[in-house]
Design a protein around this motif. Structure first.
Motif, PDB file in Angstrom:
ATOM      1  N   THR A   7       0.833  -1.209   0.000  1.00 22.78           N
ATOM      2  CA  THR A   7       0.000   0.000   0.000  1.00 22.78           C
ATOM      3  C   THR A   7       0.865   1.256   0.000  1.00 22.78           C
ATOM      4  O   THR A   7       0.598   2.219  -0.733  1.00 22.78           O
ATOM      5  CB  THR A   7      -0.929   0.014   1.226  1.00 22.78           C
ATOM      6  OG1 THR A   7      -1.733  -1.168   1.218  1.00 22.78           O
ATOM      7  CG2 THR A   7      -1.816   1.238   1.227  1.00 22.78           C
ATOM      8  N   THR A   8       1.916   1.239   0.830  1.00 22.66           N
ATOM      9  CA  THR A   8       2.830   2.374   0.877  1.00 22.66           C
ATOM     10  C   THR A   8       3.523   2.560  -0.454  1.00 22.66           C
ATOM     11  O   THR A   8       3.666   3.690  -0.951  1.00 22.66           O
ATOM     12  CB  THR A   8       3.887   2.166   1.982  1.00 22.66           C
ATOM     13  OG1 THR A   8       3.225   2.016   3.244  1.00 22.66           O
ATOM     14  CG2 THR A   8       4.835   3.346   2.051  1.00 22.66           C
ATOM     15  N   ALA A  11       1.186   4.116  -2.970  1.00 24.24           N
ATOM     16  CA  ALA A  11       0.984   5.534  -2.654  1.00 24.24           C
ATOM     17  C   ALA A  11       2.192   6.361  -3.076  1.00 24.24           C
ATOM     18  O   ALA A  11       2.044   7.466  -3.635  1.00 24.24           O
ATOM     19  CB  ALA A  11       0.721   5.704  -1.160  1.00 24.24           C
TER      20      ALA A  11
END
Length: 196
Positions: A7-8, A11
């Motif tokens: 997820t990081t 992003a």
């Protein structure tokens, strides 16, 4: 421990693609010598230096794909026609240059916080990739000799050197502030592990 998550990563890839877009659509910097400079390559190389080879490549590629439909190329342009014109070589070079810059910086992760090292990585990536593929395509599309095409490209050298200075300052500051970005542990965590 490494705090990176998918997820990081997604992003960061999207965020830096947006950063490149902002750099590209900002007005060109007027130099007074007839050669305007955009901040597009600054954003591309910063992305590679900050995110590393894989995420840097993906982020720049995302930016280029988005530019097919959104006006986020240099000067607020968009569309697939940019890949058949005289500047196509520069666009194609961007994700490769970001990947190379990221690879060089991440090979020596301690060097990621050292200005001279990151500046050298950015400059090498720019000159080996951007200033090679760019003029090669220019020579082909504009029916120029290689010497003439590389001479035209050379006018952008001073600007790229200056942009790499700023890129290295920002990238080293980012790596000092976020050591986990390159998979390094915070110094406090290292000390705690050693003490335990």
């Amino acid at each position: 421990m490494n705090r990176r998550t998918p997820t990081t990563d997604v992003a960061l890839i999207a965020g830096f693609a947006a950063l490149i877009a902002v750099c590209a659509i900002l007005p060109d910097i007027k130099t007074g010598i007839g050669v305007p400079y955009s901040l597009q390559t600054f954003g591309v190389l910063l992305t590679g230096a900050a995110l590393g080879p894989v995420r840097g490549f993906l982020s720049v590629t995302l930016y280029l794909v988005a530019g097919l439909v959104l006006p986020i190329y240099s000067g607020g342009a968009s569309g697939i026609s940019h890949y058949t014109g005289v500047t196509a070589g520069y666009l194609v070079a961007f994700p490769i240059a970001a990947a190379l810059c990221g690879f060089l910086v991440y090979r020596n992760r301690r060097g990621a916080t050292q200005f001279a090292f990151v500046f050298t990585c950015g400059l090498l990536s720019s000159f080996l990739v951007v200033h090679t593929l760019g003029p090669l395509n220019l020579a082909w599309r504009a029916d120029l000799g290689l010497k003439e095409a590389f001479s035209i490209d050379a006018a952008y050298f001073p600007g790229d050197i200056a942009k790499n200075v700023v890129m290295a300052l920002v990238a080293t500051a980012v790596h000092r502030a976020f050591p986990d970005l390159a998979g390094r542990r915070h110094s406090t965590e290292v000390e705690e592990t050693s003490a335990a």
